[in-house]
Enzyme design. Structure first.
Site, PDB file in Angstrom:
ATOM      1  N   CYS A 265       0.850  -1.041   0.011  1.00  0.00           N
ATOM      2  CA  CYS A 265      -0.029  -0.057   0.091  1.00  0.00           C
ATOM      3  C   CYS A 265       1.139   1.113  -0.078  1.00  0.00           C
ATOM      4  O   CYS A 265       0.593   2.232  -0.927  1.00  0.00           O
ATOM      5  CB  CYS A 265      -0.976  -0.129   1.196  1.00  0.00           C
ATOM      6  SG  CYS A 265      -0.206   0.122   2.738  1.00  0.00           S
ATOM      7  N   HIS A 313      -2.599   1.045   6.768  1.00  0.00           N
ATOM      8  CA  HIS A 313      -3.037   1.028   5.543  1.00  0.00           C
ATOM      9  C   HIS A 313      -3.187   2.465   4.810  1.00  0.00           C
ATOM     10  O   HIS A 313      -3.453   3.274   5.560  1.00  0.00           O
ATOM     11  CB  HIS A 313      -4.365   0.307   5.188  1.00  0.00           C
ATOM     12  CG  HIS A 313      -4.646   0.069   3.979  1.00  0.00           C
ATOM     13  ND1 HIS A 313      -3.839  -0.988   3.100  1.00  0.00           N
ATOM     14  CD2 HIS A 313      -5.543   0.570   2.930  1.00  0.00           C
ATOM     15  CE1 HIS A 313      -4.355  -0.909   1.941  1.00  0.00           C
ATOM     16  NE2 HIS A 313      -5.470   0.007   1.727  1.00  0.00           N
ATOM     17  N   HIS A 325      -5.905   1.764  -4.177  1.00  0.00           N
ATOM     18  CA  HIS A 325      -4.842   1.177  -3.485  1.00  0.00           C
ATOM     19  C   HIS A 325      -4.581  -0.075  -3.481  1.00  0.00           C
ATOM     20  O   HIS A 325      -5.180  -0.886  -4.320  1.00  0.00           O
ATOM     21  CB  HIS A 325      -5.357   1.364  -1.993  1.00  0.00           C
ATOM     22  CG  HIS A 325      -6.567   0.394  -1.696  1.00  0.00           C
ATOM     23  ND1 HIS A 325      -6.890  -0.335  -0.341  1.00  0.00           N
ATOM     24  CD2 HIS A 325      -7.572   0.043  -2.518  1.00  0.00           C
ATOM     25  CE1 HIS A 325      -8.325  -0.926  -0.789  1.00  0.00           C
ATOM     26  NE2 HIS A 325      -8.511  -0.757  -1.989  1.00  0.00           N
TER      27      HIS A 325
END
Length: 350
Positions: A265, A313, A325
């Site tokens: 990520c 994240h 993402h």
């Protein structure tokens, strides 16, 4: 009571104990089996998603140590360069002291009074004696310089050892987190192994379809149509970053990867904003401090959106309530609703 009767009594008691133990063992084994039943397909998907998210959490924690490791490695390198330079100075002073010692030894065999009495030119000798005193002063000065240089060298060497110990500790911590990543991924595989071949094939087909659908969302390479392929038209550096992130749709998630064909990520955010000339750390936690904080209601395309507490994240806002993402292990780079995960904060890089 007779010995035979006692033995029979013991035998009956032992048989009863053995029978009870066997029964208990059967109950334990059965209970163990019931505690680990074959999950349904939906249960397996949820368990796998949870384990893969745990792997991502460990991965981002390991990423967060990258900066510490890099900074520590730079400090070690600087200290080692300083040690080499200081060692050269110590060696130079040692050579000077050696030369002075040899010269001093050559004139030390006779007292000053005797040399004066035997001298054919007393005035010249006295002049030389004055020079000798200056020479002795040079020796003392050289010795003081050596002590100072040696002391500084020792300080640098101690600092190097301390920095190396710190570096090793952080590297060990990162290695532990890497093992946690693999442990969770292995556990996810064990969940899938409990499913039937047909169920595993169904999950694989769904994942492949998800990656294919994500690739179909990639922006057109036609510059005149690029803005039309995004939820909200965007230009400038943010536009470059959004286009770069969207161009990776369908790519695989790999921990520690920052392109060009796989990402985690924070690696995707670093890659995309790097294309716009903005440098970001390879860590979602660090990236949360590498931009101007913006509220959820003020989000614009290109802004970084962070999830969970503590942050584990990061995604990029692309407009219309959606993000792009690198989602998690086993899933492709894709777009999703912004509220898919627990929202934490957002920043605007650049």
């Amino acid at each position: 009571m007779s010995i035979g009767r006692i033995n029979r009594t013991k035998g009956i008691a032992l048989a009863a104990i053995t029978s009870t133990a066997v029964a208990a063992g059967v109950i334990f084994i059965q209970t163990g089996a019931d505690a680990d039943p074959k999950p349904t397909l939906d249960q397996a998907k949820k368990q796998v998603a949870t384990l893969q998210h745990k792997a991502e959490e460990a991965g981002e924690s390991a990423n967060d140590l990258r900066g510490q490791i890099s900074a520590s490695a730079v400090r070690v390198k600087a200290l080692q360069a300083g040690i080499a330079k200081q060692q050269a100075q110590v060696d130079a002073v040692k050579r000077q002291i050696g030369s002075l010692a040899v010269a001093g030894y050559q004139t030390s065999g006779m007292t000053t009074t005797a040399q004066l009495l035997l001298s054919t030119n007393p005035d010249q000798f006295l002049s030389q004696a004055s020079t000798a005193q200056a020479f002795a002063g040079q020796q003392n000065s050289a010795l003081r310089r050596f002590q100072l240089a040696q002391g500084k060298l020792g300080d640098l060497q101690a600092s190097e050892q301390s920095e190396l110990a710190s570096l090793k500790a952080v590297q060990t911590q990162q290695d532990t987190l890497k093992k946690q990543i693999q442990t969770n991924l292995d556990a996810a595989e064990k969940v899938l192994d409990k499913l039937s071949d047909e169920e595993r094939a169904k999950i694989q087909a769904e994942n492949e379809k998800e990656a294919e659908d994500a690739r179909d969302e990639r922006p057109s390479r036609d510059e005149d149509r690029m803005d039309n392929s995004l939820p909200v038209p965007v230009s400038g550096r943010a536009g470059t970053a959004v286009q770069a992130a969207m161009a990776q749709l369908g790519d695989s998630y790999v921990w520690g990867a920052d392109g060009p064909d796989s990402f985690d990520c924070s690696g995707l955010m670093m890659y995309a904003w790097g294309k716009a000339g903005v440098s970001l750390s390879h860590s979602s936690k660090a990236q949360a401090s590498e931009g101007r904080r913006v509220s959820k209601s003020q989000l614009m395309p290109g802004d970084l959106v962070f999830y969970y507490s503590p942050i584990s994240h990061v995604a990029m806002y692309i407009g219309d309530g959606r993000i792009v993402h690198a989602s998690r292990p086993g899933k492709p780079v894709k777009t999703d609703p912004i509220d898919l995960m627990p929202y934490n904060t957002a920043v605007r890089p650049g």
